[in-house]
Scaffold this active site. Structure first.
Site, mmCIF file in Angstrom:
data_model
loop_
_atom_site.group_PDB
_atom_site.id
_atom_site.type_symbol
_atom_site.label_atom_id
_atom_site.label_comp_id
_atom_site.label_asym_id
_atom_site.label_seq_id
_atom_site.Cartn_x
_atom_site.Cartn_y
_atom_site.Cartn_z
ATOM 1 N N THR A 516 45.026 33.502 36.012
ATOM 2 C CA THR A 516 43.989 34.417 36.487
ATOM 3 C C THR A 516 44.022 34.409 38.011
ATOM 4 O OG1 THR A 516 42.756 33.960 34.479
ATOM 5 C CG2 THR A 516 41.557 35.085 36.207
ATOM 6 N N HIS A 517 45.204 34.667 38.539
ATOM 7 C CA HIS A 517 45.401 34.688 39.980
ATOM 8 C C HIS A 517 45.976 36.044 40.366
ATOM 9 C CE1 HIS A 517 45.934 30.049 39.458
ATOM 10 N NE2 HIS A 517 44.688 30.433 39.322
ATOM 11 N N ASN A 518 45.169 37.073 40.139
ATOM 12 C CA ASN A 518 45.565 38.444 40.485
ATOM 13 C C ASN A 518 45.161 38.671 41.937
ATOM 14 O OD1 ASN A 518 44.113 38.093 37.777
ATOM 15 N ND2 ASN A 518 45.491 39.762 37.291
#
Lengths: 590, 238
Positions: A516-518
């Protein structure tokens, strides 16, 4: 007809880490601050109470604390030649929803980006020459250096009580820490977490191979802690329920127990939940925001909230979506490489090496979200990329985070997936396995971007955000190189079985969970022609709009982003207080 | 008494003789020496009976399917005995089965594998359609429904389904398998409050201690040593 509300000095969209930090800092400065949050409010008691919170199905599998994609999602395609289709259920990444945002359900892995990450374009050009970057890569410097951001990294770490071992204090190398890290002004506020068996084994193997392992910095408290704002955090119990869950012991730094209650001590801060902001309203000249329009999702009523300053503090994807929906800044066009909003979307490349030890017992259920040991030797520009022909790198980690059995049942390659043999193998290997992961950087690339979808709409009748994205050759080379090193360290640990080398080598899928590292989409830069926000995360186009979060990263590093996101939030709050308020207007000449 | 013994006693305290006996079995089980066997059916509260969503034919399929994945053997009773079929039924009957937290608006296109779930059906509709299609396939090929196939024929059918090698009317066989497989493993390992994992047999199988988890001392005390405890569920703590 929207109801017009009483004006405030500052309206903040989103109440996660960045919104919470701005709320605290700007209400301390005496401004009237209103926080709008699309989701609900949750508190440790009763929402995260044991035993209810220890429900793997509800929280980790059915995604209780995450955004509800029935109401708003995005569409996805690998390339512009495809038709983007909706992400109909969560998978690859898990944005939060509700007060605290992703800061409620994160693991707490809290790094600083390295100095070279912040000045990557210059660094690559000086070390390898301008021709080293492949065609189509949109390599960029952050418009502020690591040294400029250092006090803000420090402030975030002390607010969040990070447990860790410094490797470089004011230029002096400290044994046991990360020797590659940028100089820090002081050590971490708390000592590292206790090591697990696999961490001890991984550290020894990595050291033997000449690498420099260090304890992963953690927002899980290694001891009870009171932060500089007077907020108390408890001691981590290594319960193995960090990511996906709220912490019942207040032992994981989260906005709802730190910056938000600190802001709430100020009478001039107020919080409105279940308030879904649908657009930023602009004055007719398009150069100033009037405020925002939101829908009360309990009643469907629409409200206009006027404000002198608007801060977008949603998840990075949400910030970009709101800019596009509001007509702020020129949308990026990949064909001409003009426009800025939606540009620079990046992700990460991850890979796993699974090891199995006939004679070891790891008790995988004793873990903490950020418990682990990291090797940073091949991350960022910590090594000579010349012979390898790619830019970027990865942190290589042995983690001891959880042993929750719906998700965690490692099996050696070739084991059947069902039947008695599967059951016996599941039983045998559950406690006898540990893994090594790579978390790899991702460079911005011409064809990877965010835009509005022409077909699909959300519950408010607005176009969904559209993601056009795939991995690139540069990043496959990075994954191949760093995964090989992870595999080497795994073999050096002496396992009975080890999974085959499996670097990331195929196109991006939105289905399996990866990270979840957009990042990106509203990137920070020196030039309004190539970036959406200036060095203070102020919109180049709308001077009373600040866009805070990982949306500002010009490319993504091989680290978890929250440390850098927190630093950016404190940096922006400081710029608003010390620069903007005395002279409202563009802080950097366009 | 060793430290380990003391610690086990702390966890077993007040749980009663039956539970303690199970704990003792688990403690010795470095290799399969099961706490619960098919010969001594699962302890704890009785499994839920009856179905909310599955009709009798679908229930017969589901019981046979979960028993093929999770057969009764020395390590545990069968999937059906453990409530896994009931778990699946409750999931399909409930909000998840009806597509809660899914984006269900059209238009619909098949999409690429990288684009994920693009079926217009809810998970419950997909499973219902899939069971009917698989039943038709089995009757066509073997003249028998899945649940009446012999063990080898069942294995062939499940393996072909898992590999996406069966052409099914209205649903991709791989998607059907992945959905059913995920449900079955959830039913074995999710908290018993959802109807499966009866008497925490799934947790006993692997050695997961459940919801009690205060390991700030244990992580050092048990570094490299097996930690055994009677697993605790949400109901046990409520």
């Amino acid at each position: 007809m929207a109801t017009r509300l009483k004006p405030v000095d500052v309206v903040i969209v989103g109440m996660g880490w960045t919104g919470g930090i701005l709320a605290k800092e700007l209400s301390d400065a005496g401004l009237t601050v209103l926080g709008l949050e699309r989701g609900v409010n949750r508190t440790t008691e009763p929402d995260f109470s044991v035993p209810m919170i220890r429900d793997e199905l509800r929280y980790a599998v059915r995604h209780e604390l995450y955004m509800d994609v029935s109401r708003d999602t995005l569409t996805f395609r690998n390339a512009a030649r495809e038709t983007a289709l909706p992400m109909r259920r969560l998978g690859s990444f898990l944005p939060g929803e509700g007060v605290g945002g992703a800061g409620l359900h994160w693991n707490g892995q809290t790094y600083r980006f390295s100095p070279s990450d912040h000045s990557l374009r210059t660094r690559v050009k000086e070390r390898y020459g301008a021709a080293f970057a492949p065609e189509g890569m949109q390599l960029a410097d952050w418009p502020m250096t690591y040294d400029e951001l250092e006090p803000y990294y420090d402030k975030f770490e002390y607010m969040a009580g990070i447990s860790g071992q410094a490797g470089n204090i004011r230029g002096e190398t400290i044994e046991g820490g990360n020797p590659f890290e940028g100089p820090r002004s002081r050590g971490y506020p708390n000592p590292p977490l206790k090591a697990s068996l696999s961490g001890v084994m991984y550290e020894a193997a990595a050291r033997e191979l000449g690498y420099h392992p260090f304890p992963r910095p953690a927002a899980n408290m290694s001891r009870a802690y009171v932060n500089p704002d007077g907020m108390s955090l408890g001691e981590c119990q290594y319960c193995g329920h960090c990511e996906n869950f709220g912490c019942e012991a207040n032992a994981k730094a989260s906005p709802h127990i730190t910056v938000i209650p600190a802001a709430q001590k100020n009478a001039n801060f107020s919080l409105r939940t279940q308030a879904w902001v649908t657009r930023v309203d602009l004055h007719p000249d398009g150069k100033r925001a009037k405020g925002v329009t939101y829908t009360d999702v309990r009643t469907g009523e629409e409200f206009e909230q006027p404000a002198d300053i608007v801060a977008l503090c949603a998840y990075g994807l949400g910030n970009v979506h709101l800019m596009l929906l509001s007509g702020i800044g020129a949308p990026y066009d990949p064909d001409t490489e003009t426009g800025v909003v939606g540009k620079g979307y990046c992700y990460q490349l991850t890979s796993t090496v699974q090891t199995f030890f006939e004679d070891r017992n790891f008790n995988p259920f004793m873990g903490a979200g950020s418990l682990g040991v990291v090797v940073d030797d091949v991350n960022g520009d910590n090594f000579d990329h010349g012979p390898h022909g790619f830019i970027g790198g990865a942190s290589i980690i042995n983690a001891t985070t959880h042993g929750r059995p719906i998700a965690y049942r490692p099996l050696p390659p070739g084991t059947p997936k069902w039947g008695s043999e599967w059951k016996a193998a599941s039983r045998h290997w559950y406690g006898r396995s540990t893994s090594i992961g790579t978390q790899g950087s991702n460079m911005a690339s011409r064809g990877n971007y965010l835009s509005l979808d022409p077909t699909y709409r959300n519950a408010f009748g607005q176009p969904l955000l559209r993601l056009t994205y795939d991995f690139t050759e540069n990043d496959f080379k990075q994954s191949a190189f760093t995964t090989k090193i992870a595999h080497d360290i795994g073999r050096a640990m002496g396992p009975t079985h080890i999974s085959p080398l499996a670097p990331k080598s195929s196109s991006y899928s939105i289905v399996p969970y990866q990270s979840t590292h957009n990042t990106g989409g509203a990137i920070t830069g020196h030039d309004p022609k190539t970036s959406a926000v200036n060095r203070y995360l102020q919109s180049w186009d709308v001077s009373n709009l600040f866009v805070v979060g990982a949306s500002a990263f010009p490319q993504n590093a091989g680290y978890n982003p929250t440390g850098a996101v927190g630093a950016l939030a404190y940096w922006t709050a400081d710029a608003i207080r010390t620069r903007y308020l005395s002279a409202p207007g563009p802080l950097v000449p366009a | 008494m060793t430290d380990e013994g003391l610690d086990r006693r702390r966890f077993l305290g007040g749980l009663g003789a039956g539970a303690a006996a199970l704990g003792a079995d688990v403690a010795e089980a470095a290799e399969p020496a099961p706490g619960v066997t098919a010969a001594s059916p699962a302890g704890g509260p009785p499994a839920l009976a009856g179905y909310q969503f599955l009709n009798p034919d679908e229930a017969a399929f589901m019981e046979a399917f979960v028993d093929h994945l999770i057969p009764a053997d020395a390590l545990s009773p069968s999937g059906t005995e453990l409530g896994v079929a009931v778990y699946v039924d409750r999931q399909l009957a409930g909000a998840w089965g009806k597509g809660a937290r899914m984006y269900l608006q059209g238009p619909w296109r098949r999409g690429t594998p990288n684009q994920g779930w693009q079926s217009p059906m809810t998970p419950a509709d997909l499973v219902r359609t899939g069971i009917a299609a698989l039943d038709a396939h089995c009757r066509r090929v073997a003249k028998l429904p899945f649940e009446r196939l012999g063990p080898d024929a069942r294995e062939d059918a499940v393996a072909a389904l898992a590999q996406g090698k069966i052409e099914l009317e209205g649903v991709a066989s791989k998607l059907l398998f992945d959905t059913l497989y995920a449900l079955a493993t959830e039913g074995l390992f999710a908290d018993p409050i959802y109807g499966g994992n009866r008497d925490k047999a799934g947790w006993r199988l692997v050695g997961f201690p459940g919801v009690i988890a205060t390991h700030a001392q244990d992580i050092e005390t048990y570094r490299g040593r097996r930690y055994d405890a009677e697993p605790m569920s949400i109901a046990d703590m409520s």
